[in-house]
Design a protein around this motif. Structure first.
Motif, short mmCIF file in Angstrom:
data_model
loop_
_atom_site.label_atom_id
_atom_site.label_comp_id
_atom_site.label_asym_id
_atom_site.label_seq_id
_atom_site.Cartn_x
_atom_site.Cartn_y
_atom_site.Cartn_z
N ALA A 1 0.60 6.30 -22.09
CA ALA A 1 1.46 6.64 -20.95
C ALA A 1 2.28 5.44 -20.51
N ASP A 2 3.48 5.72 -19.99
CA ASP A 2 4.26 4.73 -19.26
C ASP A 2 4.00 4.90 -17.78
N VAL A 3 3.89 3.79 -17.06
CA VAL A 3 3.60 3.84 -15.64
C VAL A 3 4.84 3.44 -14.86
N GLN A 4 5.19 4.27 -13.87
CA GLN A 4 6.30 3.97 -12.98
C GLN A 4 5.76 3.82 -11.56
N ILE A 5 6.45 2.97 -10.78
CA ILE A 5 6.10 2.83 -9.37
C ILE A 5 7.31 3.25 -8.54
N SER A 6 7.06 3.75 -7.36
CA SER A 6 8.17 4.08 -6.47
C SER A 6 8.90 2.79 -6.10
N CYS A 7 10.21 2.84 -6.07
CA CYS A 7 11.03 1.64 -5.89
C CYS A 7 10.67 0.93 -4.57
N PRO A 8 10.22 -0.33 -4.65
CA PRO A 8 9.85 -1.04 -3.42
C PRO A 8 11.06 -1.48 -2.60
N PHE A 9 12.27 -1.38 -3.18
CA PHE A 9 13.47 -1.81 -2.46
C PHE A 9 14.02 -0.71 -1.56
N CYS A 10 13.88 0.53 -2.03
CA CYS A 10 14.44 1.63 -1.24
C CYS A 10 13.39 2.65 -0.83
N ALA A 11 12.10 2.32 -1.08
CA ALA A 11 10.99 3.22 -0.73
C ALA A 11 11.14 4.58 -1.40
N GLY A 12 11.69 4.57 -2.62
CA GLY A 12 11.80 5.81 -3.39
C GLY A 12 12.99 6.68 -3.06
N LYS A 13 13.91 6.19 -2.21
CA LYS A 13 15.07 7.01 -1.84
C LYS A 13 16.19 6.96 -2.88
N GLY A 14 16.21 5.90 -3.68
CA GLY A 14 17.25 5.75 -4.69
C GLY A 14 18.22 4.65 -4.33
N CYS A 15 18.35 3.65 -5.22
CA CYS A 15 19.27 2.54 -4.98
C CYS A 15 19.74 2.01 -6.33
N ARG A 16 20.58 0.97 -6.28
CA ARG A 16 21.13 0.43 -7.53
C ARG A 16 20.03 -0.15 -8.42
N LYS A 17 19.01 -0.78 -7.83
CA LYS A 17 17.98 -1.44 -8.62
C LYS A 17 17.07 -0.46 -9.35
N CYS A 18 16.91 0.74 -8.81
CA CYS A 18 16.12 1.76 -9.50
C CYS A 18 17.02 2.79 -10.17
N LYS A 19 18.32 2.46 -10.29
CA LYS A 19 19.31 3.36 -10.88
C LYS A 19 19.34 4.70 -10.17
N HIS A 20 19.11 4.64 -8.85
CA HIS A 20 19.19 5.80 -7.97
C HIS A 20 18.19 6.90 -8.33
N SER A 21 17.11 6.50 -9.02
CA SER A 21 16.08 7.48 -9.37
C SER A 21 14.90 7.43 -8.40
N GLY A 22 14.76 6.32 -7.69
CA GLY A 22 13.62 6.16 -6.79
C GLY A 22 12.38 5.63 -7.47
N TRP A 23 12.44 5.40 -8.81
CA TRP A 23 11.27 4.95 -9.57
C TRP A 23 11.66 3.81 -10.51
N ILE A 24 10.71 2.91 -10.77
CA ILE A 24 10.92 1.79 -11.70
C ILE A 24 9.78 1.79 -12.71
N SER B 1 0.80 -1.23 0.00
CA SER B 1 0.00 0.00 0.00
C SER B 1 0.83 1.27 0.00
N SER B 2 2.12 1.16 0.33
CA SER B 2 2.95 2.36 0.36
C SER B 2 3.49 2.75 -1.02
N VAL B 3 3.31 1.89 -2.00
CA VAL B 3 3.84 2.15 -3.35
C VAL B 3 3.05 3.27 -4.02
N LYS B 4 3.79 4.19 -4.65
CA LYS B 4 3.16 5.28 -5.38
C LYS B 4 3.31 5.03 -6.88
N THR B 5 2.43 5.63 -7.66
CA THR B 5 2.50 5.50 -9.12
C THR B 5 2.57 6.88 -9.76
N ARG B 6 3.21 6.94 -10.91
CA ARG B 6 3.19 8.17 -11.70
C ARG B 6 3.19 7.81 -13.17
#
Length: 371
Positions: free
Chosen positions: A277-300, A259-264
């Protein structure tokens, strides 16, 4: 058991032969009933059928003295008797072999563990996605993997010179050159043809979700496979808006990732939707803070979507009219949205898998993690 010598026959009349072979049959059956072990059965076989000293040889010697006019009847009855002895020995051997063997049970030995089968992780994820949309009132539709150009491209507003029609991207069926372009067969590149097939077959309102396997001429690497799975959705009714699309996908992403995941949504282009439209979700691994899996963008980036292009509705009505059905998808009164997502991509995000090839390797060490 029979131990008397085989008596001589002075009379080879039919009555005498019947009595002679009847006595032999009774003697053999008595011997057979006395058998209790495999060794006794083998001894009985040697006694009657032994190559050198078997009773069957003695019987044959006795019957050799038959006169010429009786030899035909003697030979026929002898062969019948011999076959009955063979059959009796074979039946007894089969019964003896099939008899259950009772053995002692060692109660100290560990029991045998029966491991039930499990769903493949891709099927498990695909069923999970489908269940989310079932709860929203969508029903499931499926279709063939070998499709025509019309359903796979033309009806979905792909122009004839679109790159996706090229054999560099699409796996086509051989020897199709003699067919009209729209009837040529290929391996479907997405599950979208089922959207067209469903609209041709049914009138609105429609709410369907379409899981299935698709094929593209992609080189296999960590994120691509020539065979993969999709789940697409279609909603068609009066007064369907982009807001309905956003609300539906936002709910689905929260159901899948928490439920904490955001979409844009970002503007994009697909031939069969407008706007897209392309749909992105906030990275579930880092809660949108930025990590290697989301390429430090906070979104996937996860999937594509859009409002159904009026040209698609026009193609559907064209086919409906060709099949003798009434037009039902006038874009002046009907609107709809569509979306599509890759099952492998969602499963990789859910389980933190970095190589799509693991799903197809058949490595039990990998698959057993999902038991």
């Amino acid at each position: 058991m029979m131990s008397d010598p085989i008596p001589a026959l002075s009379d080879y009349s039919a009555a005498s032969l019947v009595t002679f072979f009847g006595n032999l049959t009774s003697a053999f059956e008595a011997d057979l009933r006395a058998v209790t072990t495999k060794d006794e059965l083998e001894a009985l076989r040697v006694k009657w059928m032994g190559r050198k000293q078997g009773l069957m040889n003695e019987i044959g010697e006795v019957l050799k003295a038959a006169p010429a006019e009786a030899r035909r009847d003697v030979g026929m009855q002898f062969n019948t008797f011999k076959k009955s002895v063979d059959a009796g020995l074979a039946a007894e051997l089969k019964t003896e072999t099939a008899a259950p063997v009772v053995r002692g049970i060692d109660m100290t030995l560990p029991g045998t563990a029966h491991q039930p089968g499990i769903e493949h992780p891709l099927l498990k994820t695909m069923h999970e996605i489908v269940r989310v949309f079932h709860h929203l009132g969508f029903s499931t539709e499926t279709g063939p993997q070998v499709e025509s150009d019309f359903y796979n491209f033309e009806a979905l507003n792909f122009p004839p010179n679109h790159p996706a029609r090229d054999t560099q991207d699409t796996l086509v069926i051989a020897a199709q050159q003699g067919r009209p372009s729209r009837d040529r067969l290929l391996m479907r590149t997405h599950t979208s043809p089922v959207q067209i097939r469903t609209m041709v077959a049914q009138q609105p309102p429609l709410r369907i979700v379409i899981p299935g396997k698709v094929h593209r001429n992609d080189a296999a690497d960590a994120t691509h496979s020539p065979i993969f799975h999709q789940v697409e959705g279609l909603c068609v009714d009066t007064n369907i808006t982009f807001s309905d699309l956003k609300g539906t996908l936002d709910h689905a992403m929260k159901a899948l990732f928490g439920s904490s995941v955001k979409t844009r949504f970002f503007p994009s282009f697909f031939p069969f939707t407008e706007p897209s439209a392309d749909v992105q979700i906030s990275c579930p691994f880092c809660a949108g803070k930025g990590c290697r899996k989301c390429k430090h963008s906070g979104w996937i980036e996860l999937l594509g979507c859009g409002m159904v292009d009026p040209a698609v509705f026009a193609s559907v009505d064209e086919r409906r009219l060709a099949e003798g059905k009434a037009a039902a998808y006038d874009p002046a009164h009907i609107t709809g949205f569509a979306f599509g997502m890759g099952v492998e991509r969602i499963a990789m995000i859910q389980h933190g898998i970095s190589d799509i090839g693991h799903f197809y390797s058949g490595d039990m060490r990998f698959l057993e993690q999902f038991a």
